[in-house]
Design an enzyme around this catalytic site. Structure first.
Site, PDB file in Angstrom:
ATOM      1  N   LYS A   1     -22.058  -5.672 -42.408  1.00 26.08           N
ATOM      2  CA  LYS A   1     -23.310  -4.904 -42.449  1.00 26.08           C
ATOM      3  C   LYS A   1     -23.726  -4.438 -41.059  1.00 26.08           C
ATOM      4  CE  LYS A   1     -25.739  -8.189 -44.473  1.00 26.08           C
ATOM      5  NZ  LYS A   1     -24.773  -9.272 -44.754  1.00 26.08           N
TER       6      LYS A   1
ATOM      7  N   ARG B   1     -33.380 -10.338 -49.097  1.00 22.99           N
ATOM      8  CA  ARG B   1     -32.410 -11.376 -49.423  1.00 22.99           C
ATOM      9  C   ARG B   1     -32.847 -12.206 -50.624  1.00 22.99           C
ATOM     10  NH1 ARG B   1     -29.782 -11.927 -44.280  1.00 22.99           N
ATOM     11  NH2 ARG B   1     -28.208 -13.552 -44.165  1.00 22.99           N
TER      12      ARG B   1
ATOM     13  N   ARG C   1     -15.466 -14.704 -35.627  1.00 23.58           N
ATOM     14  CA  ARG C   1     -16.646 -14.306 -34.845  1.00 23.58           C
ATOM     15  C   ARG C   1     -17.243 -15.513 -34.118  1.00 23.58           C
ATOM     16  NH1 ARG C   1     -21.653 -11.470 -37.837  1.00 23.58           N
ATOM     17  NH2 ARG C   1     -22.173 -13.615 -38.385  1.00 23.58           N
TER      18      ARG C   1
ATOM     19  N   ARG D   1     -21.791 -17.635 -32.111  1.00 22.75           N
ATOM     20  CA  ARG D   1     -23.058 -17.694 -32.856  1.00 22.75           C
ATOM     21  C   ARG D   1     -23.170 -19.056 -33.525  1.00 22.75           C
ATOM     22  NH1 ARG D   1     -24.966 -13.024 -37.012  1.00 22.75           N
ATOM     23  NH2 ARG D   1     -25.366 -14.784 -38.408  1.00 22.75           N
TER      24      ARG D   1
ATOM     25  N   ARG E   1     -23.964 -20.615 -46.222  1.00 21.86           N
ATOM     26  CA  ARG E   1     -24.523 -19.250 -46.251  1.00 21.86           C
ATOM     27  C   ARG E   1     -23.972 -18.473 -47.442  1.00 21.86           C
ATOM     28  NH1 ARG E   1     -22.704 -18.098 -40.500  1.00 21.86           N
ATOM     29  NH2 ARG E   1     -23.098 -15.885 -40.826  1.00 21.86           N
TER      30      ARG E   1
HETATM   31  P1  ADP Z   1     -25.376 -13.210 -41.942  1.00 17.58           P
HETATM   32  O1  ADP Z   1     -25.656 -12.210 -43.005  1.00 17.58           O
HETATM   33  O2  ADP Z   1     -24.176 -12.876 -41.098  1.00 17.58           O
HETATM   34  O3  ADP Z   1     -25.336 -14.634 -42.426  1.00 17.58           O
HETATM   35  P2  ADP Z   1     -27.944 -12.632 -40.554  1.00 17.58           P
HETATM   36  O4  ADP Z   1     -27.876 -12.320 -39.124  1.00 17.58           O
HETATM   37  O5  ADP Z   1     -28.371 -11.548 -41.499  1.00 17.58           O
HETATM   38  O6  ADP Z   1     -26.544 -13.233 -40.905  1.00 17.58           O
HETATM   39  O7  ADP Z   1     -28.925 -13.894 -40.805  1.00 17.58           O
HETATM   40  C1  ADP Z   1     -28.759 -15.112 -40.121  1.00 17.58           C
HETATM   41  C2  ADP Z   1     -29.720 -16.158 -40.710  1.00 17.58           C
HETATM   42  O8  ADP Z   1     -31.076 -15.721 -40.530  1.00 17.58           O
HETATM   43  C3  ADP Z   1     -29.610 -16.407 -42.216  1.00 17.58           C
HETATM   44  O9  ADP Z   1     -28.603 -17.353 -42.530  1.00 17.58           O
HETATM   45  C4  ADP Z   1     -31.023 -16.909 -42.552  1.00 17.58           C
HETATM   46  O10 ADP Z   1     -31.210 -18.249 -42.151  1.00 17.58           O
HETATM   47  C5  ADP Z   1     -31.896 -16.054 -41.653  1.00 17.58           C
HETATM   48  N1  ADP Z   1     -32.336 -14.796 -42.314  1.00 17.58           N
HETATM   49  C6  ADP Z   1     -31.984 -13.527 -41.939  1.00 17.58           C
HETATM   50  N2  ADP Z   1     -32.546 -12.607 -42.736  1.00 17.58           N
HETATM   51  C7  ADP Z   1     -33.273 -13.312 -43.653  1.00 17.58           C
HETATM   52  C8  ADP Z   1     -34.078 -12.931 -44.782  1.00 17.58           C
HETATM   53  N3  ADP Z   1     -34.248 -11.644 -45.118  1.00 17.58           N
HETATM   54  N4  ADP Z   1     -34.646 -13.929 -45.503  1.00 17.58           N
HETATM   55  C9  ADP Z   1     -34.488 -15.218 -45.183  1.00 17.58           C
HETATM   56  N5  ADP Z   1     -33.749 -15.647 -44.146  1.00 17.58           N
HETATM   57  C10 ADP Z   1     -33.139 -14.705 -43.391  1.00 17.58           C
END
Ligand code: ADP
Length: 189
Positions: free
Chosen positions: A14, A89, A128, A134, A145
């Site tokens: 994404k 989400r 990554r 990260r 996740r």
């Molecule tokens: P990825 O999709 O690669 O797991 P993101 O950078 O989108 O990573 O998100 C990292 C973390 O941030 C998620 O695992 C969650 O803990 C939190 N997070 C991000 N966006 C949201 C959201 N819209 N609602 C709830 N938690 C979120």
């Protein structure tokens, strides 16, 4: 305005595809993951609240996320459009987003879904983790996740599907081919 939700599991690409879509269409980017990491780096109260949740791969509470988006959207009244990356989400977040956009007199035009199978996601995220360090790119958190995505986030697809807005693209292949698939859908809107 052109408003896009870019959807897909962790590791589906994404972030990479959002950058290319932004370059081409001049949209304003909302990545809740990036916003939370910025709060964490600045050691704000919100960042401190989110830290342990993110390290476990759980979702930050909806009220916090919706509040963050509401603040940022209200500063962007002359944007050409928005791309939402990693948000909504949960179905509750999707409903809140519809209300916020409605207040601005606009709406989501399309959800673009990047479709990638589980083992490929795990391989990409582990790589990554090695390259970028990260904190949540370790095997235990990655697996959680993906589980959280399947349980809590995948229903968001049905939310947009029932409005006829979901379009999926194969997320495995060259970055440019995948981008071509996404722009093909946007151009046909
Ligand atoms: P990825 O999709 O690669 O797991 P993101 O950078 O989108 O990573 O998100 C990292 C973390 O941030 C998620 O695992 C969650 O803990 C939190 N997070 C991000 N966006 C949201 C959201 N819209 N609602 C709830 N938690 C979120």
């Amino acid at each position: 305005m052109l408003n896009i939700v870019l959807f897909g599991p962790p590791g589906s690409g994404k972030g990479t595809q959002s950058e290319k879509i932004i370059d081409k269409y001049g949209l304003t980017h909302f990545s809740t993951g990036d916003m939370l990491r910025a709060e964490l780096a600045a050691e704000t109260e919100l960042g401190l609240q989110a830290k342990s949740i993110m390290e476990k791969g759980e979702l930050v509470p909806d009220e916090i996320i919706i509040g963050m988006i509401r603040n940022k959207i209200s500063e962007e009244s002359d944007a050409r459009g928005f791309i939402f990356d990693g948000f909504p989400r949960t179905v509750a977040q999707a409903g809140a987003l519809d209300s916020l956009l409605d207040e601005l007199g606009t709406k989501i035009d399309v959800m673009l879904g990047l479709e990638v199978e589980r083992q490929e996601l795990i391989d990409r995220l582990l790589k990554r983790g090695q390259e970028q360090g990260r904190a949540d790119d370790n095997l235990e958190t990655i697996e959680n996740r993906i589980k959280v995505y399947e349980d809590q986030t995948s229903p968001v697809m049905g939310y947009y599907e029932s409005q006829g807005k979901y379009h999926g693209v194969n997320g495995v292949g060259s970055i440019d081919d995948i981008f071509g698939g996404l722009t093909g859908i946007i151009e046909a809107l």
